[in-house]
Design a protein around this motif. Structure first.
Motif, PDB file in Angstrom:
ATOM      1  N   CYS A  74      63.265 -74.801 -38.412  1.00  0.00           N
ATOM      2  CA  CYS A  74      64.701 -74.828 -38.710  1.00  0.00           C
ATOM      3  C   CYS A  74      65.158 -76.259 -38.969  1.00  0.00           C
ATOM      4  O   CYS A  74      65.950 -76.501 -39.894  1.00  0.00           O
ATOM      5  N   GLU A  78      66.852 -77.665 -42.344  1.00  0.00           N
ATOM      6  CA  GLU A  78      68.139 -78.346 -42.351  1.00  0.00           C
ATOM      7  C   GLU A  78      68.045 -79.695 -43.060  1.00  0.00           C
ATOM      8  O   GLU A  78      68.945 -80.067 -43.819  1.00  0.00           O
ATOM      9  N   ASN A  79      66.944 -80.414 -42.825  1.00  0.00           N
ATOM     10  CA  ASN A  79      66.750 -81.687 -43.528  1.00  0.00           C
ATOM     11  C   ASN A  79      66.650 -81.457 -45.031  1.00  0.00           C
ATOM     12  O   ASN A  79      67.223 -82.212 -45.829  1.00  0.00           O
ATOM     13  N   HIS A  82      70.146 -80.760 -46.384  1.00  0.00           N
ATOM     14  CA  HIS A  82      70.949 -81.972 -46.541  1.00  0.00           C
ATOM     15  C   HIS A  82      70.509 -82.756 -47.780  1.00  0.00           C
ATOM     16  O   HIS A  82      71.354 -83.275 -48.524  1.00  0.00           O
TER      17      HIS A  82
END
Length: 124
Positions: A74, A78-79, A82
């Motif tokens: 996860c 998420e990285n 972004h």
């Protein structure tokens, strides 16, 4: 009504225990056999509980490892998200700049000040 059933069940348990104790007093050797059987039953039950506890601990450890893997995956996603958002923002800015190639927003204020100064100078 449930209380009556509970009381009857409790009475039956007490009566069975009294009967067992009377038989034990009549024949003491039977008391030892009964106690040994109870001890063996309790020992087996304790071992079963230990086995279940070990199995539950192993399952807990497996679930915790899986949870850590999911959290790691996860965090990577998420990285990546972004990074994609930053890329998208840059692409949108580039597209807007190509579609509207005029002066930048701040350049308009400076041009207005220069024109105003030129008009004031001509009028004086």
């Amino acid at each position: 009504m449930a209380d009556d059933r509970q009381l009857r069940d409790e009475l039956e348990k007490v009566q069975a225990e009294v009967k067992r104790l009377r038989q034990a007093f009549d024949d003491p050797s039977r008391l030892h056999l009964d106690l040994r059987a109870r001890i063996e039953g309790l020992t087996r039950s304790r071992q079963q509980q230990r086995d279940r506890l070990e199995a539950a601990r192993a399952e807990q450890a497996a679930v915790e490892r899986e949870l850590l893997e999911v959290r790691h995956a996860c965090a990577e996603l998420e990285n990546e998200l972004h990074g994609l958002q930053e890329t998208e923002s840059g692409l949108v800015d580039a597209t807007v700049a190509r579609l509207d190639p005029g002066p930048r927003a701040r350049a308009g204020c400076l041009a207005a000040v220069v024109v105003l100064l030129a008009v004031v100078r001509l009028c004086w």
